[in-house]
Scaffold this motif. Structure first.
Motif, PDB file in Angstrom:
ATOM      1  N   UNK A  57       0.805  -1.231   0.000  1.00  0.00           N
ATOM      2  CA  UNK A  57       0.000   0.000   0.000  1.00  0.00           C
ATOM      3  C   UNK A  57       0.836   1.278   0.000  1.00  0.00           C
ATOM      4  N   UNK A  58       1.785   1.379   0.921  1.00  0.00           N
ATOM      5  CA  UNK A  58       2.549   2.623   1.050  1.00  0.00           C
ATOM      6  C   UNK A  58       3.498   2.821  -0.128  1.00  0.00           C
ATOM      7  N   UNK A  96      -8.007   0.889   1.358  1.00  0.00           N
ATOM      8  CA  UNK A  96      -7.249   0.328   2.481  1.00  0.00           C
ATOM      9  C   UNK A  96      -6.073   1.189   2.914  1.00  0.00           C
ATOM     10  N   UNK A  97      -5.429   1.886   1.946  1.00  0.00           N
ATOM     11  CA  UNK A  97      -4.307   2.702   2.386  1.00  0.00           C
ATOM     12  C   UNK A  97      -3.226   2.943   1.365  1.00  0.00           C
ATOM     13  N   UNK A 111      -2.962  -2.191   7.735  1.00  0.00           N
ATOM     14  CA  UNK A 111      -4.034  -2.555   6.824  1.00  0.00           C
ATOM     15  C   UNK A 111      -5.275  -2.890   7.649  1.00  0.00           C
ATOM     16  N   UNK A 112      -6.457  -2.362   7.293  1.00  0.00           N
ATOM     17  CA  UNK A 112      -7.641  -2.518   8.145  1.00  0.00           C
ATOM     18  C   UNK A 112      -8.101  -3.952   8.339  1.00  0.00           C
ATOM     19  N   UNK A 113      -7.835  -4.812   7.372  1.00  0.00           N
ATOM     20  CA  UNK A 113      -8.285  -6.201   7.486  1.00  0.00           C
ATOM     21  C   UNK A 113      -7.182  -7.131   7.995  1.00  0.00           C
ATOM     22  N   UNK A 114      -5.985  -6.946   7.482  1.00  0.00           N
ATOM     23  CA  UNK A 114      -4.884  -7.857   7.817  1.00  0.00           C
ATOM     24  C   UNK A 114      -4.111  -7.416   9.060  1.00  0.00           C
ATOM     25  N   UNK A 115      -4.279  -6.157   9.464  1.00  0.00           N
ATOM     26  CA  UNK A 115      -3.624  -5.614  10.655  1.00  0.00           C
ATOM     27  C   UNK A 115      -2.105  -5.670  10.561  1.00  0.00           C
ATOM     28  N   UNK A 116      -1.610  -5.498   9.335  1.00  0.00           N
ATOM     29  CA  UNK A 116      -0.170  -5.444   9.094  1.00  0.00           C
ATOM     30  C   UNK A 116       0.141  -4.124   8.406  1.00  0.00           C
ATOM     31  N   UNK A 117       1.241  -3.474   8.764  1.00  0.00           N
ATOM     32  CA  UNK A 117       1.627  -2.228   8.136  1.00  0.00           C
ATOM     33  C   UNK A 117       2.941  -2.365   7.373  1.00  0.00           C
ATOM     34  N   UNK A 118       3.340  -1.265   6.726  1.00  0.00           N
ATOM     35  CA  UNK A 118       2.697   0.039   6.752  1.00  0.00           C
ATOM     36  C   UNK A 118       1.661   0.212   5.630  1.00  0.00           C
ATOM     37  N   UNK A 119       0.545   0.841   5.998  1.00  0.00           N
ATOM     38  CA  UNK A 119      -0.474   1.264   5.036  1.00  0.00           C
ATOM     39  C   UNK A 119      -0.870   2.684   5.407  1.00  0.00           C
TER      40      UNK A 119
END
Length: 446
Positions: A269-270, A325-326, A344-352
């Protein structure tokens, strides 16, 4: 060859040439003030020989065909048999109506020219404006035409890369290379997402240090992201950036889930956010037509566009919220929060990316879509991006549409439109409508 617009003033020497000369000089001045890419003849083209000689010197991407005086259809036909680029037909207003001589008779000439264009190209295959060089509607129409034609020029030189396939159920974003080339002039390149993942895995921390510093200067919150994810993000950022630069890519549509979570452990995402901010239109969920829509919007405004789903409507407020999502460009973030990084809103992994977008008095909601029969169409709706905070985890923008929001949603849902839309920062509806006609797409204006 660089973009070229050609001004072609046609006429005959039997009308009032003093009046025609004034209109010619004023027309040249207007066009030169609008674009440095306009090529003008040194004199009015009052014979077929003069016209032919000027046409020998140009290779236009758009033509402004003006009846400086009346000219029969042979003049327009000479232009049409040589060039297939878009045409704006310009009729001049009679400078004086005093019961005396008809000075220009430009309007009758326009009918002759239009009749020839219709015969060569078919119904509606040109743009038209009536008025003097001093008229504001003429200036606006010329400016819009030149902008749309320049975007078309860019599309015909664009290499768009599809990175991976669309997830199951997201087939609306898939594209055929032949269709993109035929309808838009766009070259579609395709690679697998694993190729960039493997490339990213090959880098050391030292290889990616510069990319990480660049990202830290653009976004906030990476220090709150687990170290492994930050390092892996930097690897992805380098992999994508170098692939784009090495291959002359101007836009990308990237697969995102599940691969970057399951096979790499860090979202893309980022990376897409930073590419969008740097001028590379980048959509997620491998939506090729979304990326193409983003590219067109950014070319018209010189700014990044927002890409997302319509997720909420407030009938009383007249607004539609677009969210994703980001991966929104970090340059679109509200100034009071900046470009915040989250998970990430669903996976709860960043960065997003995790922010609300800036307000803007005039925006355009846009999408290039395909009908079940394979025909292309442009969705266009104007509105205002309101000064609203982040609406949901991820990135969001709230648009108060000019048309009642309920009508926009109902009509687009019932019209079978794809669930991804682009929000362009600026009123680009006139240019988009012209571009649609240039590529033979239907206009769906809401």
């Amino acid at each position: 060859m660089s973009f070229q617009a050609a001004y072609i003033p046609i006429g005959v020497g039997t009308f009032h040439l003093e009046s025609a000369q004034k209109e010619f000089e004023a027309s040249v001045a207007l066009l030169k003030s609008l674009s440095q890419d306009v090529v003008c003849p040194d004199k009015m083209l009052l014979t077929l020989d003069d016209l032919s000689a000027f046409l020998d010197t140009i290779q236009p991407d758009v033509i402004v065909l003006q009846n400086i005086t009346f000219a029969n259809a042979a003049y327009a036909s000479e232009v049409l048999k040589r060039f297939s680029c878009p045409i704006l037909l310009w009729t001049l207003r009679e400078p004086v109506i005093d019961g005396g001589r008809l000075r220009l008779n430009s309007l009758t000439g326009a009918y002759s020219a239009a009749n020839a264009i219709h015969a060569f190209r078919g119904e509606g295959q040109f743009e038209y404006v009536f008025g003097a060089p001093q008229d504001e509607n003429v200036r606006a129409e010329l400016h819009t035409m030149l902008q749309a034609a320049k975007v078309l020029y860019g599309l015909r030189r664009l290499k768009l890369c599809a990175i991976g396939h669309t997830p199951q159920g997201f087939g609306f974003g898939r594209a055929l290379d032949a269709e993109l080339l035929k309808n838009f002039g766009v070259t579609l390149e395709a690679i697998e997402a694993r190729e960039l993942i493997d490339r990213a895995k090959s880098y050391s921390d030292e290889d990616c240090a510069d990319y990480l510093e660049k990202a830290k200067a653009a976004v906030a919150g990476l220090d709150q992201t687990p170290e492994k994810n930050v390092k892996d993000f930097a690897r992805l950022y380098k992999a994508y950036s170098e692939y784009v630069a090495e291959n002359g890519i101007g836009a990308i549509s990237s697969r995102c889930w599940p691969d970057f979570f399951t096979s790499f452990g860090t979202p893309v995402c980022t990376v897409l956010s930073l590419l969008n901010a740097s001028g590379i239109a980048a959509s997620c969920e491998a939506d090729v037509y979304g990326a193409l829509s983003m590219y067109i919007g950014s070319q018209l405004t010189g700014k990044a566009t927002y890409f997302g789903d319509p997720v909420s409507m407030d009938e009383a407020e007249g607004t539609i919220t677009y969210w994703h999502c980001g991966m929104a460009a970090c340059t679109l973030a509200r100034q009071d929060t900046g470009a915040q990084v989250g998970v990430h809103p669903n996976r709860k992994i960043g960065p997003a990316m995790d922010f609300g977008c800036q307000a803007c008095q005039r925006v355009t909601v846009f999408r290039i879509g395909r009908t079940p029969e394979g025909k292309f169409r442009f969705f266009i709706a104007n509105g205002e991006a309101l000064d609203k905070p982040k609406q949901f985890c991820g990135t969001s923008i709230v648009v108060k549409t000019d048309t009642p929001a309920k009508d926009v949603v109902y009509n687009s849902v019932k019209g079978g439109w794809e669930p991804h839309f682009v929000v362009i920062y600026g009123d680009t509806a006139p240019q988009l409508e012209k571009l649609a006609r240039m590529v033979g797409a239907e206009v769906w204006k809401s």
